[in-house]
Design an enzyme around this catalytic site. Structure first.
Site, PDB file in Angstrom:
ATOM      1  CD  GLU A 112       8.242 -17.924   5.588  1.00 61.66           C
ATOM      2  OE1 GLU A 112       7.447 -18.803   5.377  1.00 61.66           O
ATOM      3  OE2 GLU A 112       8.059 -16.697   4.879  1.00 61.66           O
ATOM      4  CB  CYS A 125      15.928 -14.728  -1.352  1.00 62.50           C
ATOM      5  SG  CYS A 125      14.815 -13.123  -0.835  1.00 62.50           S
ATOM      6  CB  CYS A 132      10.094  -5.604   8.491  1.00 57.52           C
ATOM      7  SG  CYS A 132      10.833  -3.985   7.695  1.00 57.52           S
ATOM      8  CB  CYS A 136       6.252  -1.292   2.804  1.00 58.07           C
ATOM      9  SG  CYS A 136       8.053  -0.474   3.043  1.00 58.07           S
ATOM     10  CB  CYS A 139       5.809  -5.621   2.221  1.00 55.90           C
ATOM     11  SG  CYS A 139       7.072  -6.634   2.918  1.00 55.90           S
ATOM     12  CB  CYS A 373       9.546 -10.426  -4.115  1.00 51.04           C
ATOM     13  SG  CYS A 373      11.117  -9.866  -4.005  1.00 51.04           S
TER      14      CYS A 373
HETATM   15  N1  SAH Z   1      13.373  -4.141   3.311  1.00 46.19           N
HETATM   16  C1  SAH Z   1      14.029  -4.420   2.011  1.00 46.19           C
HETATM   17  C2  SAH Z   1      14.543  -5.686   1.632  1.00 46.19           C
HETATM   18  C3  SAH Z   1      13.226  -6.648   1.781  1.00 46.19           C
HETATM   19  S1  SAH Z   1      11.801  -6.603   0.798  1.00 46.19           S
HETATM   20  C4  SAH Z   1      13.498  -3.450   0.959  1.00 46.19           C
HETATM   21  O1  SAH Z   1      12.154  -3.078   1.182  1.00 46.19           O
HETATM   22  O2  SAH Z   1      14.006  -3.284   0.065  1.00 46.19           O
HETATM   23  C5  SAH Z   1      12.531  -6.938  -0.859  1.00 46.19           C
HETATM   24  C6  SAH Z   1      11.773  -6.609  -2.120  1.00 46.19           C
HETATM   25  O3  SAH Z   1      10.548  -7.001  -2.350  1.00 46.19           O
HETATM   26  C7  SAH Z   1      11.496  -5.063  -1.863  1.00 46.19           C
HETATM   27  O4  SAH Z   1      11.792  -4.200  -3.206  1.00 46.19           O
HETATM   28  C8  SAH Z   1      10.148  -4.869  -1.480  1.00 46.19           C
HETATM   29  O5  SAH Z   1       9.558  -3.607  -2.023  1.00 46.19           O
HETATM   30  C9  SAH Z   1       9.455  -5.725  -2.447  1.00 46.19           C
HETATM   31  N2  SAH Z   1       8.068  -6.483  -2.015  1.00 46.19           N
HETATM   32  C10 SAH Z   1       7.629  -6.444  -0.609  1.00 46.19           C
HETATM   33  N3  SAH Z   1       6.275  -6.986  -0.852  1.00 46.19           N
HETATM   34  C11 SAH Z   1       6.069  -7.107  -2.111  1.00 46.19           C
HETATM   35  C12 SAH Z   1       4.918  -7.871  -2.652  1.00 46.19           C
HETATM   36  N4  SAH Z   1       4.048  -8.031  -2.112  1.00 46.19           N
HETATM   37  N5  SAH Z   1       5.107  -7.993  -3.999  1.00 46.19           N
HETATM   38  C13 SAH Z   1       6.042  -7.856  -4.673  1.00 46.19           C
HETATM   39  N6  SAH Z   1       7.364  -7.138  -4.190  1.00 46.19           N
HETATM   40  C14 SAH Z   1       7.123  -6.894  -2.898  1.00 46.19           C
HETATM   41 FE1  SF4 Z   2      10.190  -3.814   5.562  1.00 45.87          FE
HETATM   42 FE2  SF4 Z   2       8.661  -5.355   3.700  1.00 45.87          FE
HETATM   43 FE3  SF4 Z   2       9.210  -2.548   3.597  1.00 45.87          FE
HETATM   44 FE4  SF4 Z   2      10.955  -4.133   2.796  1.00 45.87          FE
HETATM   45  S1  SF4 Z   2       9.102  -3.857   1.741  1.00 45.87           S
HETATM   46  S2  SF4 Z   2      11.114  -2.233   4.481  1.00 45.87           S
HETATM   47  S3  SF4 Z   2      10.677  -5.756   4.263  1.00 45.87           S
HETATM   48  S4  SF4 Z   2       7.914  -3.798   5.251  1.00 45.87           S
END
Ligand code: SAH
Ligand code: SF4
Length: 395
Positions: A112, A125, A132, A136, A139, A373
């Protein structure tokens, strides 16, 4: 949705769109273009592919007819297929892009890609991986099972597809359905790129940096390095190399101010704790007040959103040229977290603001189409599940 086109076709001609100069040169070599000619031919192809957005070799009038025919015999200028497109009320667009299968087992990775228009810029974006490997806990992407790296070509193709969809190559027409795409003197529909889609870009270092080389090449797609931001969850050993190899802006997904909590939210913290991460930030090549690091902080109700944590955040970042981006948590089905209350976010933001960091709350965009995000998760898994169900029904 059409699932038949995701079948591997060994006879399919590869596309040249998205390749680096070195890869284009190899492709020319493979069809017999002599070494001494290749540099010049790459230059020509480059301009057609990345400046003009050419979709056919016939358009390349400064390339000899013979070579055009040879190229068409072996290659295409095809883009990956956009299998679904959604437009949010706020002008945010989400495209589900299907990459052609790379072998017989591959059913075609789907990623996406989100486009966020603002009055003075348009931000794309993009993803660096399918899914991934990190997990986290807040996420959605981290819950996806299917994971693989995207090639540099597939990363670049995301911008090419976006430019096609927004009618941004010379001679294309802009979609006129909403008037929300930024336009005017010197404003391109896509002016900025953030690696904040699916995946951890620093776990796919070579392809991400190769792709950035293509995206920022002045004879083609011509994006400014200063308008590309690579977001990482904190892969410490790759942070300085990123600055050296790509020279882009850096964003750090911090989300917590102590290791105990960050270990839970961003498990990679167990390997690279906060102190090491901030040390790598201090040493980021090219860091200055004009080129600050963005620290992302997702607001999780009752988890990381207290005034004490806001003050601790400010203390931690002292001495690092930084911007702070507070991201309201975007919920997804099945998550254990909630977004902090608006008042809590305001209190947190005031503390950060009074410490000298301007307008730090990121407005959620495209929520109605699940494009915000951290909400990105490929449709592939859902489709597969549906396909399996359909088969079970037949049995
Ligand atoms: N993997 C990289 C880039 C992709 S995530 C990273 O983690 O930085 C892009 C951003 O979205 C990151 O700051 C991540 O922590 C945030 N993010 C992930 N899940 C989210 C959610 N459910 N709500 C808001 N931000 C989120
Ligand atoms: Fe991976 Fe989501 Fe963590 Fe970014 S925030 S490193 S996309 S699991």
């Amino acid at each position: 949705m059409d699932m038949t086109s995701a079948i591997f076709d060994p006879a399919a001609k590869p596309s040249l769109v998205g390749l680096t100069r070195a890869q284009l040169s190899d492709a020319l070599g493979a069809v017999g273009v002599p070494e001494r000619e290749r540099r010049m031919r790459v230059g020509q192809l480059w301009h057609w592919i990345y400046f003009h957005g050419a979709t056919s070799f016939d358009a390349m009038l400064n390339v000899s007819k013979v070579l055009r025919a040879k190229l068409a015999e072996h290659f295409t200028l095809a883009r990956p297929q956009v299998v679904a497109a959604q437009l949010s009320q706020d002008g945010t667009r989400k495209w589900l892009i299907r990459m052609p299968p790379v072998d017989a087992k591959d059913k075609g990775a789907e990623i996406e890609c989100v486009y966020i228009p603002e009055s003075d810029r348009g931000t794309l974006c993009i993803s660096s991986q399918v899914g991934c490997t990190l997990t986290c806990t807040f996420c959605h992407t981290g819950t996806q099972k299917l994971v693989r790296n995207l090639s540099a070509q597939e990363i670049v193709q995301q911008l090419v597809v976006a430019r096609d969809m927004l009618g941004d190559f010379p001679g294309q027409t802009r979609p006129d359905d909403d008037g929300l795409i930024p336009s005017g003197e010197g404003v391109r529909p896509v002016s900025n790129i953030v690696f904040m889609g699916m995946g951890e870009p620093l776990y796919n270092f070579d392809d991400v940096t190769d792709a950035i080389g293509v995206l920022t090449d002045g004879d083609g797609l011509s994006l400014s390095k200063r308008r590309i931001t690579v977001s990482t969850s904190g892969v410490v050993p790759q942070i300085a190399p990123l600055g050296d190899a790509a020279g882009t802006m850096l964003a750090i997904s911090l989300h917590a101010t102590n290791d105990e909590l960050r270990n839970k939210l961003v498990p990679l913290n167990k390997k690279y704790p906060i102190a090491d991460l901030l040390e790598a930030c201090r040493n980021y090549p090219g860091l200055s007040n004009a080129r600050r690091i963005t620290f992302e902080y997702v607001m999780l109700k009752g988890v990381n959103d207290s005034p004490a944590e806001a003050r601790q955040l400010v203390r931690l970042l002292k001495g690092i040229p930084a911007k702070i981006n507070l991201i309201p948590f975007n919920p997804w089905p099945g998550t254990q977290y909630e977004c902090s209350d608006w008042e809590t976010i305001e209190t947190f933001s005031d503390i950060v603001f009074n410490a000298g960091y301007a307008s730090p709350v990121r407005t959620p965009r495209g929520r109605d189409i699940l494009a915000a995000c951290g909400q990105l998760k490929s449709e592939t898994e859902k489709l597969r599940a549906r396909a399996r169900l359909a088969l079970d029904d037949e049995a």
